[in-house]
Design an enzyme around this catalytic site. Structure first.
Site, PDB file in Angstrom:
ATOM      1  N   PRO A 192       0.824  -1.218   0.000  1.00  0.00           N
ATOM      2  CA  PRO A 192       0.000   0.000   0.000  1.00  0.00           C
ATOM      3  C   PRO A 192       0.860   1.271   0.000  1.00  0.00           C
ATOM      4  O   PRO A 192       0.498   2.258  -0.651  1.00  0.00           O
ATOM      5  CB  PRO A 192      -0.807  -0.126   1.301  1.00  0.00           C
ATOM      6  CG  PRO A 192      -0.819  -1.582   1.613  1.00  0.00           C
ATOM      7  CD  PRO A 192       0.490  -2.141   1.108  1.00  0.00           C
ATOM      8  N   LYS A 225      13.133  -2.202   1.041  1.00  0.00           N
ATOM      9  CA  LYS A 225      12.098  -2.403   0.027  1.00  0.00           C
ATOM     10  C   LYS A 225      11.372  -1.083  -0.273  1.00  0.00           C
ATOM     11  O   LYS A 225      11.187  -0.710  -1.436  1.00  0.00           O
ATOM     12  CB  LYS A 225      11.093  -3.418   0.570  1.00  0.00           C
ATOM     13  CG  LYS A 225      10.448  -4.241  -0.494  1.00  0.00           C
ATOM     14  CD  LYS A 225       9.791  -5.442   0.144  1.00  0.00           C
ATOM     15  CE  LYS A 225       8.879  -6.112  -0.859  1.00  0.00           C
ATOM     16  NZ  LYS A 225       8.108  -7.189  -0.261  1.00  0.00           N
ATOM     17  N   GLY A 361     -19.941  23.295  26.121  1.00  0.00           N
ATOM     18  CA  GLY A 361     -20.994  22.581  25.411  1.00  0.00           C
ATOM     19  C   GLY A 361     -22.077  23.535  24.953  1.00  0.00           C
ATOM     20  O   GLY A 361     -22.044  24.731  25.261  1.00  0.00           O
ATOM     21  N   CYS A 388     -16.393  27.194  30.548  1.00  0.00           N
ATOM     22  CA  CYS A 388     -17.395  27.815  29.688  1.00  0.00           C
ATOM     23  C   CYS A 388     -18.810  27.379  30.084  1.00  0.00           C
ATOM     24  O   CYS A 388     -19.341  27.883  31.063  1.00  0.00           O
ATOM     25  CB  CYS A 388     -17.066  27.535  28.218  1.00  0.00           C
ATOM     26  SG  CYS A 388     -17.733  28.822  27.148  1.00  0.00           S
ATOM     27  N   GLY A 390     -19.563  24.782  31.544  1.00  0.00           N
ATOM     28  CA  GLY A 390     -19.354  24.248  32.888  1.00  0.00           C
ATOM     29  C   GLY A 390     -19.358  25.343  33.942  1.00  0.00           C
ATOM     30  O   GLY A 390     -19.711  25.107  35.098  1.00  0.00           O
ATOM     31  N   HIS A 519     -11.908  29.447  27.796  1.00  0.00           N
ATOM     32  CA  HIS A 519     -11.423  28.062  27.657  1.00  0.00           C
ATOM     33  C   HIS A 519      -9.924  28.011  27.961  1.00  0.00           C
ATOM     34  O   HIS A 519      -9.100  28.131  27.052  1.00  0.00           O
ATOM     35  CB  HIS A 519     -11.648  27.569  26.224  1.00  0.00           C
ATOM     36  CG  HIS A 519     -13.071  27.286  25.899  1.00  0.00           C
ATOM     37  ND1 HIS A 519     -13.643  26.051  26.102  1.00  0.00           N
ATOM     38  CD2 HIS A 519     -14.046  28.075  25.400  1.00  0.00           C
ATOM     39  CE1 HIS A 519     -14.919  26.093  25.734  1.00  0.00           C
ATOM     40  NE2 HIS A 519     -15.187  27.312  25.307  1.00  0.00           N
ATOM     41  N   GLU A 521      -8.084  25.621  28.476  1.00  0.00           N
ATOM     42  CA  GLU A 521      -7.401  24.463  27.859  1.00  0.00           C
ATOM     43  C   GLU A 521      -6.674  24.843  26.569  1.00  0.00           C
ATOM     44  O   GLU A 521      -5.715  24.189  26.177  1.00  0.00           O
ATOM     45  CB  GLU A 521      -8.386  23.322  27.599  1.00  0.00           C
ATOM     46  CG  GLU A 521      -9.444  23.551  26.519  1.00  0.00           C
ATOM     47  CD  GLU A 521     -10.718  24.221  27.020  1.00  0.00           C
ATOM     48  OE1 GLU A 521     -10.665  24.905  28.061  1.00  0.00           O
ATOM     49  OE2 GLU A 521     -11.774  24.072  26.359  1.00  0.00           O
TER      50      GLU A 521
HETATM   51  N1  GLN Z   1     -23.418  27.331  25.099  1.00  0.00           N
HETATM   52  C1  GLN Z   1     -22.719  28.311  25.850  1.00  0.00           C
HETATM   53  C2  GLN Z   1     -22.637  29.652  25.137  1.00  0.00           C
HETATM   54  O1  GLN Z   1     -22.784  29.722  23.946  1.00  0.00           O
HETATM   55  C3  GLN Z   1     -21.331  27.834  26.236  1.00  0.00           C
HETATM   56  C4  GLN Z   1     -20.436  27.621  25.069  1.00  0.00           C
HETATM   57  C5  GLN Z   1     -19.227  26.799  25.409  1.00  0.00           C
HETATM   58  O2  GLN Z   1     -19.190  26.078  26.376  1.00  0.00           O
HETATM   59  N2  GLN Z   1     -18.221  26.872  24.582  1.00  0.00           N
HETATM   60  O3  GLN Z   1     -22.391  30.659  25.753  1.00  0.00           O
END
Ligand code: GLN
Length: 544
Positions: A192, A225, A361, A388, A390, A519, A521
């Site tokens: 491959p 090879k 989220g 965020c 969280g 964030h 992170e």
């Molecule tokens: N949903 C939330 C907002 O839009 C948090 C976004 C996130 O965690 N990146 O403010």
């Protein structure tokens, strides 16, 4: 000074074999030789940025200082190289075409017929050269997403060919290939890779180096090879076996002398590779004996039968790095917050962990489960770190259960909430009204002023920091007074004081309860962990 040098990293045989880690590791090696290195990622899809893609399909959206939403590979580059990259270092087919079409509409092509070839690859080259200039880089790494032989990335391979045609001594091509060992045969197969090499030849490019990814190291016979059939010196075939940690990759490549091979191909002076700082970090990542179990409570885990840790890759890397620098062994366990809602998991499950983290989220799925988890860790004094969403959910939990604001919520979920403690700011409403959804969040680096003596203030050890954001909603300023009265401390604010950036509980009430609107992170690096992650892991470690 020598001409700027370019290294294209392309993938052969199949995707998902670690081109991003390969590019980052090569970058680290060359940086360790004292060269100034920058790294570019090219994604062949039409999306103009990575912000509009579902993370369970594509993995994390990484955000740069200037707010551009990119692929997670940019995070790998920044973590390995210890440098922030600007948006010019990331491009997609959509972004490139958008610019070509904008220029055509603006009559910038002077009436000529604008063509896919050469005008599109020329725009790719223009961007590569601009990134090089911006970084003042001696060596620019360019990772082309996808696999050789796909239609999607042909334009980018053409750009590589054209750049090499113009600067033959200044462009190198590294092919990251894969050598399968089919169970039924029990032998590592090179065919491959031979085909991938021919496909690369068919677009006018020849690999200078082949990184042979495989489950085990390559033997001499296979190196020979591949050398013969792919037309490169045997020693340019680098063994790249699976390793237990991605941090081992730079040292592994150096075993085969990759750094010297590349500088020789590029006609750069030979210099020793000093990986000592990196190797110290790798040693620390292995010498921890104390396990620190951390629960990451999220929702983006469902991908068929698989748990997708790529969705939170920067968070996981930040936890691990912070732990390693304290000679600890963080063990990350994913918990789906929906399981707390359905009763599949009891909240007391959280007692097993030294710390609980809720990452960013969007939307309603699983959030009541997260809010319950936050209440539990607050009341049971389990270290908590909210990023965020969280942080926003921690504010909601506090508002409901401590400040007694019944029905407190974010207007993202409940626009009719009697207590919209998290709300969209007027300024952000304007942005959303005047454009489509893509790129309308508060994105990128913003300053944050810290209150001295607070958990966050002490962790950072300074009063002014800059952190990256990606959200639409904020703590509603109308509720700040009530929440403070109920005991919540806003230890970080925007310099104007209007936006709440960090919420926490005082040290004498909780071992660690911190939420950040930003964030953190995205700014954690392998060699320099993020101070808030370090403080969180320290608190978690104290519990076990
Ligand atoms: N949903 C939330 C907002 O839009 C948090 C976004 C996130 O965690 N990146 O403010």
């Amino acid at each position: 000074m020598a001409n700027p040098k370019y290294i294209f990293v392309v993938g052969g045989v199949m995707s998902g074999i670690g081109k991003g880690v390969a590019s980052s590791s090569i970058g680290r090696i060359l940086k360790s030789k004292g060269y100034k290195v920058t790294a570019i990622k090219i994604d062949p899809y039409i999306n103009v940025d990575a912000g509009t893609m579902n993370p369970t399909v594509h993995g994390e959206t990484f955000v740069l200082d200037d707010g551009y939403e990119t692929d997670q590979d940019m995070g790998n580059y920044e973590r390995f190289l210890g440098e922030s990259m600007p948006s010019i270092n990331y491009m997609t087919t959509g972004r490139v075409y958008m610019e070509v079409i904008r220029r055509e509409r603006n009559l910038e092509y002077g009436g000529k017929c604008v063509e896919v070839v050469p005008d599109v690859p020329l725009e790719v080259i223009r961007r590569i050269q601009e990134a090089q200039k911006t970084a003042q880089a001696d060596i620019t790494m360019i990772e082309i997403g996808g696999t050789i032989g796909e239609y999607q990335n042909v334009i980018f391979l053409e750009a590589a060919r054209m750049l090499k045609q113009k600067f033959p001594r200044d462009v190198a091509v590294v092919m990251v290939s894969y050598l399968p060992t089919p169970g039924s045969i029990g032998e590592m197969k090179t065919k491959p890779t031979q085909y991938a090499s021919r496909s690369l030849n068919s677009v006018g490019l020849q690999a200078d180096v082949i990184l042979a990814r495989a489950s085990t190291p390559l033997d001499e016979k296979r190196k020979e090879k591949i050398g013969i059939f792919c037309n490169i010196p045997t020693e340019h075939v680098i063994s790249a076996p699976d390793v237990s940690s991605i941090y081992d990759v730079p040292a592994n490549y150096e075993k085969d002398g990759l750094g010297d091979i590349l500088t020789e191909v590029l006609g750069l002076e030979q210099r020793p590779t000093d990986l000592s700082e990196w190797n110290d970090f790798v040693a620390k990542s292995k010498d921890g004996i104390k396990n620190v179990p951390i629960a990451v409570v999220g929702k983006y885990f469902d991908s068929g039968e698989f748990v997708l840790s790529d969705v939170y890759i920067s968070v996981l890397e930040a936890i691990k790095t912070a732990g390693y620098h304290q000679h600890l062994k963080p063990k990350i366990i994913y918990i789906n917050s929906k399981d707390f809602e359905s009763g599949k998991l009891q909240l007391s499950e959280l007692d097993k962990y030294a710390g609980v983290l809720i990452p960013g989220g969007f939307g309603a799925t699983g959030i009541e489960g997260k809010i319950k988890a936050i209440q539990y860790v607050r009341e049971h004094k389990i270290p908590y770190f909210g990023l965020c969403y969280g942080m926003q959910l921690a504010v909601i939990e506090y508002a409901r259960n401590v400040a007694k604001l019944a029905g407190a919520h974010t207007t993202e979920i409940d626009p009719a909430s009697p207590h919209p403690v998290i709300d969209i700011m007027e300024s952000q409403k304007e942005v959303v009204k005047t454009s489509n959804m893509g790129g309308t969040m508060r994105l990128g680096a913003y300053p944050c002023s810290l209150k001295e003596g607070t958990v966050a203030g002490l962790a950072y050890g300074k009063t002014d920091v800059i952190e990256r954001h990606r959200h639409r909603y904020e703590v509603n300023p109308a509720y700040v007074g009530q929440l403070e009265q109920a005991g919540l401390v806003f230890s970080g604010r925007s310099p104007s004081g209007v936006l709440m950036e960090i919420a926490e509980l005082p040290k004498d009430q909780h071992p660690f309860f911190v939420g950040t609107q930003f964030h953190p992170e995205f700014l954690s690096r392998c060699l320099t962990p993020h101070p808030l992650f370090s403080a969180f892991i320290k608190a978690a470690s104290d519990r076990c």
